[in-house]
Design an enzyme around this catalytic site. Structure first.
Site, PDB file in Angstrom:
ATOM      1  N   LYS A 147       0.808  -1.224   0.000  1.00 14.30           N
ATOM      2  CA  LYS A 147       0.000   0.000   0.000  1.00 14.30           C
ATOM      3  C   LYS A 147       0.839   1.270   0.000  1.00 14.30           C
ATOM      4  CE  LYS A 147      -1.682  -1.825   3.804  1.00 14.30           C
ATOM      5  NZ  LYS A 147      -1.762  -3.249   3.603  1.00 14.30           N
ATOM      6  N   LEU A 177     -10.191  -9.778  -1.919  1.00 11.74           N
ATOM      7  CA  LEU A 177     -11.581  -9.367  -2.178  1.00 11.74           C
ATOM      8  C   LEU A 177     -11.646  -8.362  -3.328  1.00 11.74           C
ATOM      9  CD1 LEU A 177     -12.837  -8.712   1.489  1.00 11.74           C
ATOM     10  CD2 LEU A 177     -13.256 -10.741   0.087  1.00 11.74           C
ATOM     11  N   LYS A 246      -5.455   2.342   3.676  1.00 13.95           N
ATOM     12  CA  LYS A 246      -6.484   1.746   2.812  1.00 13.95           C
ATOM     13  C   LYS A 246      -7.573   2.775   2.505  1.00 13.95           C
ATOM     14  CE  LYS A 246      -5.576  -2.859   4.620  1.00 13.95           C
ATOM     15  NZ  LYS A 246      -5.999  -3.934   5.528  1.00 13.95           N
TER      16      LYS A 246
END
Ligand SMILES: NC(=O)c1ccc[n+]([C@@H]2O[C@H](COP(=O)([O-])OP(=O)(O)OC[C@H]3O[C@@H](n4cnc5c(N)ncnc54)[C@H](OP(=O)(O)O)[C@@H]3O)[C@@H](O)[C@H]2O)c1
Ligand SMILES: *[C@@H]1O[C@H](CO)[C@@H](O)[C@H](O)[C@H]1NC(C)=O
Length: 383
Positions: A147, A177, A246
């Protein structure tokens, strides 16, 4: 009738980072060989690097590292030795430190003009942003599980995503996901997204749902640590910075030109119990228990309102926040038990009842699977 044999197109890859996710990715690549061959795809790993060095095949134009070499690399790294310790290692070259970085950019420049290259970032470092940018400049593709490069300054972010078709980063939020994909589809269809609420930390999801049973916060955090759900220092989870990164990636995807420091982040422990003042042991034994009453009170208040307390990222209006929120018991997030990630997306099409994405949001296996699917998704750019 026999299926027509498709011509196999090589897709050259260079994998940065050979930890839990990087190694699992190499395993997935090797075990998917025949599946990919049926689809006319051949993943050719031309190089692998760790924090200190880079191993590359002798001729990146014509061959990758053999599957035997890849498995040997995994074994070495699993046993704790650096890639540098690979001696006598078949048809390959080893480069160190700054030489490794220079070599990656050089390979990208060479392959960018011919076959193309996918640089895969499975490191946990913020230092890879420079090499990623160099590789994007060469017209090559990048895939990230890391990230940090996407959570750095807005200029770096905009540079990385400037060639939309050349970047994939599904595994940075919710591991395997389909979070980024789903948001991209909603955005592409012109359906305005007004609100995103998500529990994007398996650790904090577990902790918050266990608190509903009336267990003390300190006990639940220690149990989570025992189950291997937390980082070695649980404060890395409890501080909320990983969730904030995130949230930043999602907000930027929605077009918000913000940086990490404009996200309001509530830490579950006070500064006075930070890593500079308290050891992990001291925090677990003496710091944590002093937080029990305050959290118990908040859980009770939420419950008396018909709500539950969740540690979420919330993107709505002009706010992007990370912290404890009261949410209805009878909502997808309110019903969450255990360590699943859950994301609720509200838009014009999903107005009253949100689009919900739920499932395991961490783990080497699902994360690496997400990375592999991202790589395969780029295949049309290779001929
Ligand atoms: N595991 C999960 O469930 C999960 C889920 C979603 C996303 N992710 C993300 O996936 C990434 C990898 O996670 P992980 O669990 O595999 O981490 P990890 O086990 O700590 O492995 C990180 C690897 O990156 C290497 N590395 C560090 N700095 C580097 C640099 N500057 N250049 C190249 N390689 C470098 C390390 O090298 P050394 O071996 O030399 O230390 C190590 O091999 C992280 O960014 C993580 O946030 C993980
Ligand atoms: C992921 O890999 C790391 C490093 O090998 C290991 O310590 C960890 O237990 C693995 N995690 C899971 C959930 O398998």
């Amino acid at each position: 009738m026999e299926m027509e044999k498709k011509k196999s197109v090589p897709l050259p890859l260079l994998v940065m980072g050979c930890g839990g996710v990087g190694r699992q990715l190499l395993h997935h690549i090797v075990s998917c060989r025949s599946l990919h061959a049926k689809q006319g795809l051949q993943l050719r790993v031309v190089g692998v690097c760790d924090s200190q060095s880079l191993v590359v095949s002798a001729d990146v134009f014509t061959m990758g590292l053999s599957d035997t070499s890849l498995m040997e690399i995994c074994q070495k790294k699993l046993s704790g030795s650096p890639l540098m310790a690979l001696n006598d290692f078949g048809e390959c070259q080893i480069f160190r430190n700054s030489e490794a970085t220079r070599k990656i950019v050089e390979i990208a420049a060479l392959l960018g003009r011919s076959t193309g290259l996918v640089l895969v970032d499975c490191s946990a470092s913020s230092d890879t942003v420079r090499v990623l940018n160099g590789v994007v400049d060469s017209g090559c593709c990048i895939v990230l599980a890391n990230k940090k490069p996407l959570a750095s300054g807005i200029e770096d972010y905009e540079k990385l995503v400037s060639h939309l078709r050349h970047i994939r980063y599904e595994s940075t939020v919710g591991a395997g996901l389909p979070v980024i994909t789903s948001l991209n589809r909603i955005i592409a269809s012109g359906d305005p997204i007004h609100r995103i609420v998500g529990s994007l930390s398996g650790t904090l999801g577990y902790v918050m749902s266990e608190l509903e049973d009336g267990k003390p916060f300190s006990q639940v955090v220690r149990a989570a640590k025992g189950l291997g759900y937390t980082e070695p220092d649980p404060r890395d989870d409890l501080g909320g910075m990983d969730v904030a990164r995130k949230a930043l990636i999602l907000a930027r995807l929605l077009g918000w030109r913000i940086n990490l420091d404009s996200i309001k982040v509530d830490s579950l422990y006070p500064d006075a119990m930070g890593p500079n003042t308290m050891s992990v042991e001291d925090f677990l034994n003496n710091g944590l228990p002093s937080l029990d009453n305050g959290i118990e009170e908040r859980v009770k208040v939420a419950s008396s309102n018909g709500n539950v307390l969740r540690y979420v990222c919330m993107i709505e209006g002009s706010r992007c926040e990370v912290g404890l929120k009261e949410l209805p018991k009878d909502s997808p997030l309110g019903r969450l038990r255990g360590s699943d990630n859950v994301l609720e997306i509200y838009s014009r099409c999903y107005q009253e009842l949100p689009l919900v994405i739920q499932g395991a949001g961490a783990g080497n296996d699902t994360t690496a699977a997400g990375v592999l699917a991202d790589i395969v998704d780029l295949q049309d750019l290779f001929h």
